[in-house]
Design a protein around this motif. Structure first.
Motif, PDB file in Angstrom:
ATOM      1  N   ARG A   1     -24.654 -38.507  -7.083  1.00  0.00           N
ATOM      2  CA  ARG A   1     -25.530 -38.976  -8.154  1.00  0.00           C
ATOM      3  C   ARG A   1     -24.878 -39.806  -9.238  1.00  0.00           C
ATOM      4  O   ARG A   1     -25.503 -40.065 -10.258  1.00  0.00           O
ATOM      5  CB  ARG A   1     -26.218 -37.773  -8.789  1.00  0.00           C
ATOM      6  N   HIS A   2     -23.623 -40.223  -9.075  1.00  0.00           N
ATOM      7  CA  HIS A   2     -22.968 -40.967 -10.140  1.00  0.00           C
ATOM      8  C   HIS A   2     -22.613 -42.395  -9.751  1.00  0.00           C
ATOM      9  O   HIS A   2     -21.883 -42.607  -8.789  1.00  0.00           O
ATOM     10  CB  HIS A   2     -21.701 -40.241 -10.603  1.00  0.00           C
ATOM     11  N   GLY A   3     -23.147 -43.347 -10.505  1.00  0.00           N
ATOM     12  CA  GLY A   3     -22.752 -44.734 -10.340  1.00  0.00           C
ATOM     13  C   GLY A   3     -21.976 -45.154 -11.574  1.00  0.00           C
ATOM     14  O   GLY A   3     -22.173 -44.579 -12.648  1.00  0.00           O
TER      15      GLY A   3
ATOM     16  N   VAL B   1     -23.185 -48.625 -18.208  1.00  0.00           N
ATOM     17  CA  VAL B   1     -21.943 -48.419 -17.461  1.00  0.00           C
ATOM     18  C   VAL B   1     -21.262 -47.198 -18.041  1.00  0.00           C
ATOM     19  O   VAL B   1     -21.119 -47.076 -19.256  1.00  0.00           O
ATOM     20  CB  VAL B   1     -21.022 -49.648 -17.553  1.00  0.00           C
ATOM     21  N   ARG B   2     -20.899 -46.254 -17.184  1.00  0.00           N
ATOM     22  CA  ARG B   2     -20.137 -45.081 -17.633  1.00  0.00           C
ATOM     23  C   ARG B   2     -18.788 -45.091 -16.947  1.00  0.00           C
ATOM     24  O   ARG B   2     -18.675 -44.759 -15.764  1.00  0.00           O
ATOM     25  CB  ARG B   2     -20.883 -43.794 -17.333  1.00  0.00           C
ATOM     26  N   THR B   3     -17.783 -45.485 -17.707  1.00  0.00           N
ATOM     27  CA  THR B   3     -16.450 -45.590 -17.103  1.00  0.00           C
ATOM     28  C   THR B   3     -15.894 -44.224 -16.758  1.00  0.00           C
ATOM     29  O   THR B   3     -15.072 -44.103 -15.859  1.00  0.00           O
ATOM     30  CB  THR B   3     -15.494 -46.310 -18.054  1.00  0.00           C
ATOM     31  N   LEU B   4     -16.355 -43.190 -17.478  1.00  0.00           N
ATOM     32  CA  LEU B   4     -15.836 -41.850 -17.183  1.00  0.00           C
ATOM     33  C   LEU B   4     -16.240 -41.390 -15.788  1.00  0.00           C
ATOM     34  O   LEU B   4     -15.596 -40.539 -15.199  1.00  0.00           O
ATOM     35  CB  LEU B   4     -16.366 -40.847 -18.208  1.00  0.00           C
ATOM     36  N   ASP B   5     -17.337 -41.957 -15.278  1.00  0.00           N
ATOM     37  CA  ASP B   5     -17.827 -41.511 -13.983  1.00  0.00           C
ATOM     38  C   ASP B   5     -17.160 -42.229 -12.812  1.00  0.00           C
ATOM     39  O   ASP B   5     -17.489 -41.991 -11.659  1.00  0.00           O
ATOM     40  CB  ASP B   5     -19.355 -41.681 -13.898  1.00  0.00           C
ATOM     41  N   ILE B   6     -16.166 -43.082 -13.113  1.00  0.00           N
ATOM     42  CA  ILE B   6     -15.578 -43.908 -12.050  1.00  0.00           C
ATOM     43  C   ILE B   6     -14.953 -43.046 -10.954  1.00  0.00           C
ATOM     44  O   ILE B   6     -15.042 -43.366  -9.769  1.00  0.00           O
ATOM     45  CB  ILE B   6     -14.552 -44.917 -12.641  1.00  0.00           C
TER      46      ILE B   6
HETATM   47 MG    MG Z   1     -22.636 -37.222 -16.776  1.00  0.00          MG
END
Ligand code: MG
Ligand code: ATP
Length: 899
Positions: free
Chosen positions: A79-81, A66-71
């Motif tokens: 391309r970002h989940g 999980v990447r919270t920065l990509d929210i």
């Molecule tokens: Mg990235």
């Protein structure tokens, strides 16, 4: 190709080439610097850092991330989940650049018939670090990629490290050209949308002595053993192989979008590269519903901080996006099952835990709908106010109040404000938030003052070279050596009497706070005669145990031999709580089913708190049963024992896995008899009878879908019951009744008290009405209208009404009459006006009269023509109120006389 198949091929490809398949770690793996696991290498960090030696040379995994920065990116890029899966292969001192390149190339371009992904080699581009000629040449020789499709990039893009001293090295990324319709020519250095990064290969080859920024660090020298860490975005490969335009349209996500589109009756367009606005909303829904599912699956419960807040935000953004798409009904019961049915192919536990997961999710949506209802009203008021004042700014105070009082998230306030053309004073809001946080955390900070900064601890852990040995499962007194002293912001050589230090030994029996168990306290004595009192024990980074201690006497010096004495009473008492927690957990699962899983706990001396998932309040009868069951098994004197086994064995043996454990490792399982089995790192009693007694104090809600029980154990439970006994004795004495008669006696007393109060009330009204006849007789004549205007003290609105109607009934018949009574109770005035038919035919309306009176009282009122009632704010204006009525009556009679 289905996502599950892409994943399977990845594991098979590397499995065939000697890689041990390591199951995904929980998203909640313990790491002081991460909220969630955000890359495939995270579970392997101790190996890369040299803290532990890996049990294999080669490994392969598909790690949940999980990447919270990509929210914020979700739905806007292709391309970002927030949740995604990272395929990775790892080499620990085994193959290096050449092997990694070869393995990756084979899989990416190998034909689909032979188990590869079948990408066209002519559409593959790669990047390498500026001066990494070795990789450049290897891509030419091993893969035959022409020079113009191998691009060189700087440190910012193509150098990897962990942000701290430790391993580092160049990386090389693999891109797929989606075609000229998606952007300009020129490779990834020109356009990262057309050229999509699918795989990053990291070559750890040197040791960094210090790191200041991504591209600013010092190299100490080459690493003795070189490692490989790679990460391939499973969803990105899936979107390419499924011929889609973005990762929200793949088989694991799109069905949710389809269902959302049905529910809203709006089409998902999917045409544009950027999509139009509704498409972005649909994608947010698709992504967030899946992420929420996976987070709850791994044990996150919604909350207002940290992980819980991320989950809350995801659920709220999904629900809110559906609202913007026009769906006002609950949406998760429609969408979450769709996501689960997709994801369970790779994660069967989602089905097994479905009841727990869905009830937490649905409860959170319900809670949010309530919040929305209340908050939207407050927001509209605030927005209206701002607009009326001619402002386009919603104040920070308002935004903060919405957040603080109504749980309205700031991002929602921002969105709603934008919809109304308003701006929000965000700086003001953040200042207030920061102030509040500071206040709340001042306490916690005082305690864990230095734990925010982990790099001192890391440096110390690196110096030690191996984890501190915890001896506390077997003994409470140990011998060790002082290995580190921290004071203020850094390491020191020595510390003297009166100072507070953080002390690190090579081995210690002191338990560091963790797994819901509070830290040990006690005494440490050094060979040189120094003595320290241990106040708290923490483990700020993996492998390090830090004693926070005050120097009572002597001087603390490095390398001094140490004797450690745990405060045994406290430890025993905490251990009793911990064992009791396991037993209560098990008993609740027996009583309520497997969905009653632990959501948190705190084991302190003599008492504990246990949080678990449940959809509603737990009936008192269940609490009583659980308590009885636990106490029966306390008396049965079950053996409490620990075993070490692999994660799989543990699960097979029926042990409850708690979240945040690392899979694949040896785990410690605590069993109470054959009854309660749990993965646990805490300390326990040897036998259940040592608990003595367990007393549940009741349960309450601490958030949607989560209940909390608090309980006492051992002597504390006994003292509690003894105190209750004294209370009962006092009551029997005061009421002259036997204990078993008390409930009835008290109920009887309450009943009689109520009857007496009623009686008093009746008397009061009687007395009030008794005045009715006299008031009617004293009516004043205003131009032919009989008028009574009267004020009564201490009369409620009901009393006033009764009196007004009573007086009207006693007025001489055949004449128009108007009765106005003003009363006041607790400083609040109320007014009732009653008129008869004759007065009405003269145009006198109780409704109009009462309005005038209520206005004089600073309030409002209304009703019918014959009786109306009102209230106000200021009881000091009753005379004016009555004067208003009288004036209207006399004006009406003057009018009538003129007719
Ligand atoms: Mg990235
Ligand atoms: P980007 O620049 O596209 O955000 P990144 O440099 O952050 O990617 P890495 O940290 O190198 O990506 O992660 C390794 C791989 O994981 C990437 O090559 C990509 O395939 C995948 N990946 C990274 N972030 C995401 C995300 N938010 N959603 C889906 N896949 C991702």
């Amino acid at each position: 190709m289905e996502t599950a198949e892409i994943r399977r091929r990845f594991l098979a490809h590397f499995g065939r080439r000697g890689h041990t398949a390591v199951p995904s770690a929980s998203l909640l793996l313990d790491d002081p610097n991460l909220l969630f696991v955000n890359a495939g290498m995270v579970p392997f960090k101790p190996y890369f850092l040299g803290q532990e030696s890996p049990p294999y040379d080669r490994a392969v995994s598909v790690q949940k991330c999980v990447r919270t920065l990509d929210i914020e990116e979700v739905g806007k890029t292709t391309r970002h989940g927030t949740f995604f899966q990272m395929n990775g292969n790892f080499s620990f001192g085994d193959y290096f650049k050449e092997g990694a390149l070869e393995l990756a190339w084979e899989l990416v371009t190998g034909s689909q018939e032979s188990g590869g992904y079948g990408f066209d080699p002519d559409r593959i581009w790669v990047t390498v670090l500026q001066d990494d000629d070795e990789s450049f040449d290897l891509w030419r020789s091993v893969a035959g990629i022409p020079e113009q499709r191998i691009q060189r990039r700087g440190l910012l893009d193509n150098y990897w490290h962990m942000g701290v001293a430790g391993p580092g090295g160049p990386c090389s990324e693999i891109y797929v050209d989606r075609g000229p319709e998606f952007g300009p020519d020129g490779g990834p250095i020109v356009d990262e949308d057309r050229f999509l990064e699918i795989w990053n290969l990291v070559f750890m080859q040197e040791e960094l002595s210090s790191v200041r920024a991504k591209d600013d660090f010092d190299v100490k020298g080459p690493l003795p053993a070189k490692n490989v860490d790679t990460g391939m975005g499973l969803e990105r490969v899936a979107y390419l192989l499924q011929g889609k335009h973005n990762l929200y349209e793949i088989d694991e996500v799109f069905p949710v979008i389809e269902r959302a589109s049905q529910l809203s009756g709006r089409p998902y367009d999917g045409g544009g590269e950027r999509g139009h606005e509704t498409d972005v909303l649909f994608r947010v829904v698709g992504d967030h519903v899946r992420s929420a599912l996976m987070l709850i699956g791994d044990g996150v419960v919604p909350g207002n901080e940290g992980r819980g807040y991320v989950l809350r935000r995801l659920v709220r953004r999904a629900v809110r996006s559906m609202r913007l798409l026009g769906v006002d009904e609950p949406v998760l019961p429609e969408l979450l099952p769709v996501s689960k049915d997709r994801m369970k192919v790779s994660y069967p536990e989602l089905e097994l835990q479905w009841e727990r997961i869905s009830s937490i999710a649905y409860a959170e949506e319900d809670a949010f709908r309530e919040t929305l209802k209340a908050g939207t009203q407050i927001f509209d008021l605030a927005a209206g106010e701002a607009k009326r004042a001619g402002s386009t700014l919603l104040s920070g105070d308002r935004a903060f109040a919405l957040h603080d009082t109504y749980g309205f998230p700031i991002d929602l306030t921002l969105e709603m404000a934008a919809e109304q053309g308003l701006q929000v004073d965000e700086d003001g809001f953040r200042r207030l938030m920061a102030e509040q946080r500071d206040r709340a955390k001042a306490d916690a900070r005082a305690k864990k003052a230095k734990h925010g900064e982990t790099h001192h601890y890391r440096a110390l852990a690196d110096d030690l070279g191996r984890p501190v040995e915890f001896t506390g499962y077997d003994e409470v007194v140990s011998e060790g050596t002082v290995r580190g002293i921290l004071a203020g912001a850094g390491t020191v050589q020595a510390a003297g009497e009166g100072e507070e230090v953080e002390l690190v030994l090579d081995r210690t029996p002191f338990y560091a706070e963790g797994g819901g168990q509070l830290a040990d306290q006690g005494i440490i004595e050094l060979g040189n005669g120094a003595r320290l009192q241990v106040l708290d024990v923490q483990s700020p980074v993996t492998g390090l145990i830090v004693h926070q201690a005050r120097v009572l006497a002597g001087e603390v010096t490095l390398d001094a031999p140490a004797q450690t004495f745990v405060d045994v009473e406290r430890r025993r008492s905490i251990s009793r709580s911990h064992t009791a927690t396991h037993m209560v957990h098990k008993a609740f699962r027996e009583a309520l089913g497997d969905t009653a899983t632990q959501a948190g706990s705190e084991n302190s001396p003599g008492r504990f708190r246990f949080d678990f998932s449940a959809s509603g309040a737990v009936p008192a009868s269940v609490l009583a049963d659980v308590e009885a069951r636990v106490n029966d098994l306390v008396l049965a004197d079950l053996l409490v024992h620990q075993e070490y086994m692999s994660q799989q064995e543990a699960i097979r043996s029926g042990a409850m896995a708690l979240f945040g454990e690392k899979y694949g490792d040896q785990v410690r399982v605590i069993s109470v008899g054959d009854w309660a089995r749990e993965l646990c790192g805490g300390t326990h009693t040897e036998r259940s009878a040592q608990l003595g007694l367990v007393k549940l104090l009741g349960e309450s809600s601490i958030g949607s879908g989560v209940r909390r029980v608090e309980a006492l154990v051992g002597a504390d439970a006994y003292r509690f019951l003894a105190r209750e006994h004294v209370l009962v004795a006092q009551l029997t004495e005061a009421l002259k009744a036997r204990p078993e008669e008390l409930p009835e006696r008290v109920a009887d007393l309450v009943e009689r008290l109520r009857a007496a109060e009623k009686e008093i009330d009746r008397t009061r009204v009687d007395r009030l009405l008794a005045a009715g006849g006299e008031l009617a007789r004293g009516a004043e004549d205003i131009g032919g209208v009989s008028f009574v205007g009267h004020r009564v003290e201490g009369a409620t609105a009901g009393d006033v009404r009764k009196l007004a109607l009573d007086v009207r009934g006693r007025m001489p018949s055949g004449r128009p009459s108007v009765v106005a009574i003003v009363g006041s109770a607790d400083g609040k005035p109320s007014v009732v006006v009653a008129v008869d038919d004759e007065a009405r035919s003269r145009g006198l309306s109780a409704n109009a009269l009462v309005k005038a009176a209520a206005t004089a009282l600073g309030g409002s009122g209304g009703g019918k023509d014959d009786v109306a009632q009102g209230g106000g704010a200021d009881a000091s204006h009753t005379d004016e109120a009555l004067a208003e009525v009288r004036a209207l009556v006399s004006r009406a009679s003057v009018g009538a006389a003129a007719d």
